[in-house]
Design a protein around this motif. Structure first.
Motif, PDB file in Angstrom:
ATOM      1  N   ILE A  12       0.833  -1.195   0.000  1.00  9.55           N
ATOM      2  CA  ILE A  12       0.000   0.000   0.000  1.00  9.55           C
ATOM      3  C   ILE A  12       0.871   1.250   0.000  1.00  9.55           C
ATOM      4  CG2 ILE A  12      -1.705   1.318   1.315  1.00  9.55           C
ATOM      5  CD1 ILE A  12      -2.826  -1.316   2.333  1.00  9.55           C
ATOM      6  N   GLY A  13       2.024   1.155   0.665  1.00 12.05           N
ATOM      7  CA  GLY A  13       2.926   2.301   0.714  1.00 12.05           C
ATOM      8  C   GLY A  13       2.232   3.508   1.314  1.00 12.05           C
ATOM      9  N   GLN A  14       2.224   4.617   0.554  1.00 12.59           N
ATOM     10  CA  GLN A  14       1.592   5.847   1.038  1.00 12.59           C
ATOM     11  C   GLN A  14       0.250   6.113   0.360  1.00 12.59           C
ATOM     12  OE1 GLN A  14       3.425   6.810   3.536  1.00 12.59           O
ATOM     13  NE2 GLN A  14       4.913   5.306   2.816  1.00 12.59           N
ATOM     14  N   ALA A  15      -0.290   5.106  -0.338  1.00 15.97           N
ATOM     15  CA  ALA A  15      -1.541   5.298  -1.076  1.00 15.97           C
ATOM     16  C   ALA A  15      -2.727   5.580  -0.150  1.00 15.97           C
ATOM     17  CB  ALA A  15      -1.834   4.075  -1.938  1.00 15.97           C
ATOM     18  N   HIS A  16      -2.568   5.341   1.145  1.00 22.82           N
ATOM     19  CA  HIS A  16      -3.658   5.583   2.102  1.00 22.82           C
ATOM     20  C   HIS A  16      -3.837   7.059   2.436  1.00 22.82           C
ATOM     21  CE1 HIS A  16      -0.475   6.134   5.057  1.00 22.82           C
ATOM     22  NE2 HIS A  16       0.026   4.951   4.697  1.00 22.82           N
ATOM     23  N   GLU A  17      -2.831   7.889   2.065  1.00 20.32           N
ATOM     24  CA  GLU A  17      -2.906   9.336   2.302  1.00 20.32           C
ATOM     25  C   GLU A  17      -3.143   9.697   3.773  1.00 20.32           C
ATOM     26  OE1 GLU A  17      -2.608  12.559   0.650  1.00 20.32           O
ATOM     27  OE2 GLU A  17      -1.267  11.124  -0.332  1.00 20.32           O
ATOM     28  N   GLY A  18      -2.646   8.841   4.653  1.00 16.30           N
ATOM     29  CA  GLY A  18      -2.759   9.128   6.079  1.00 16.30           C
ATOM     30  C   GLY A  18      -4.107   8.804   6.678  1.00 16.30           C
TER      31      GLY A  18
END
Length: 336
Positions: A12-18
């Protein structure tokens, strides 16, 4: 024969946008897509970075510095425990790359079975030492490492009896075909005699399928709901539907590789051969004592009703001992 399992990792890496909500949606969707593990990145800004860290790609519209971006992307220890529980509930392995020694401490408290090391940490022996001391296996990406650097890190790990695997990886987003380095997969296996795999940033399912075909036992790829969405890795990621197809096809290729065909034996096709293979026949009415030529012959299904078609040379120039009707099978007893 023992089946070598293929291990699939969706990052997922940073695709969750926090957002925990978006992250949980990813976990659910990827579990349904059939991956073995969902991978995260644990960034604790104060422990791993500083205000001087530059952006790899200037993409953020709301963060003045890379350090600010990491703060916006980070979760608390309690939130990480919720993320791990969500993975457990969805029956996928929680896999995470730590980027600081403190992150290793957190992951030990969260509970992990192994560690994934990003390409930028291969020469960070401090964190490798920290992880080795946990006694847990390591999956090492090699995207920015030369053979010399990898040799040194592998020696470091082997001296400590660490259990590890290595992934061929190209740190380019998205990766072009001429940058894949599929040849390195076998070279890694031959050089280090460990489990090897491929970490992909090409945004194409064909790449990982090809990697499996040349020996990858682990494949890793970035996940995104849509490549048009905001984020540094979106253009180099696979969509959920693509991942579902990749998991299916790559597992099929892995099964094929684990079940080599013995071309020396075709006993399994005996029944089919009797149906598809052919017998010699006559293609016109012929009188007794006619001398057979190539132009007189045809091959007809099924096998076993006449001389085998492969033996046609043995009948040329021979006489038939009786009149024969067009399309009759030709047998040895029909020859003078």
């Amino acid at each position: 024969m023992n089946q070598k399992s293929l291990y699939t990792i969706a990052e997922i890496g940073q695709a969750h946008e926090g957002s925990l909500g978006i992250l949980f949606s990813f976990i659910e969707a990827l579990a349904q897509a059939g991956v073995d593990a969902v991978k995260f990145q644990m960034h604790i800004p104060e422990a791993e970075s500083s205000e001087f860290e530059p952006f790899r790609v200037k993409f953020s519209l709301e963060d003045n510095t890379r350090f600010d971006y990491w703060k916006r992307m980070s979760f608390t220890l309690e939130q990480w425990k919720l993320i791990k529980q969500k993975c457990d509930d969805c029956q996928v392995e929680f896999l995470c790359s730590p980027f600081s020694n403190l992150a290793v401490d957190w992951l030990e408290e969260v509970g992990v079975s192994q560690y994934k090391i990003g390409s930028g940490e291969v020469n960070n022996w401090l964190i490798l030492e920290k992880i080795v001391r946990t006694g847990k296996p390591i999956i090492l990406s090699s995207g920015m490492s030369s053979w010399e650097e990898l040799d040194q890190t592998v020696s470091f790990l082997k001296e400590r009896n660490a259990k590890f695997s290595i992934l061929q990886c190209t740190t380019s987003y998205p990766t072009k075909p001429e940058q894949y380095g599929l040849n390195v997969i076998r070279e890694l296996k031959e050089r280090y005699d460990v489990r090897v795999g491929f970490s992909d940033h090409s945004a194409s399912i064909a790449t990982c399928i090809a990697a499996v075909a040349v020996g990858a036992e682990i494949i890793e790829f970035h996940a995104v709901f849509d490549r048009r969405q905001f984020g540094p890795d979106s253009k180099s990621s696979l969509t959920i539907d693509e991942i579902a197809s990749l998991v299916k096809y790559s597992n099929e290729i892995n099964i094929a590789l684990n079940n080599p065909i013995n071309k020396a034996s075709n006993e399994a096709f005996s029944e089919l051969k009797s149906i598809f293979e052919k017998s010699l026949a006559i293609n016109k009415d012929l009188e007794v004592n006619h001398v057979l030529t190539f132009e007189d012959l045809e091959a007809k299904k099924p096998k076993g009703y006449g001389i085998e078609a492969s033996q046609f040379l043995t009948v040329l120039g021979k006489k038939i001992n009786k009149p024969m009707k067009q399309w009759s099978f030709l047998n040895a007893e029909d020859l003078a």
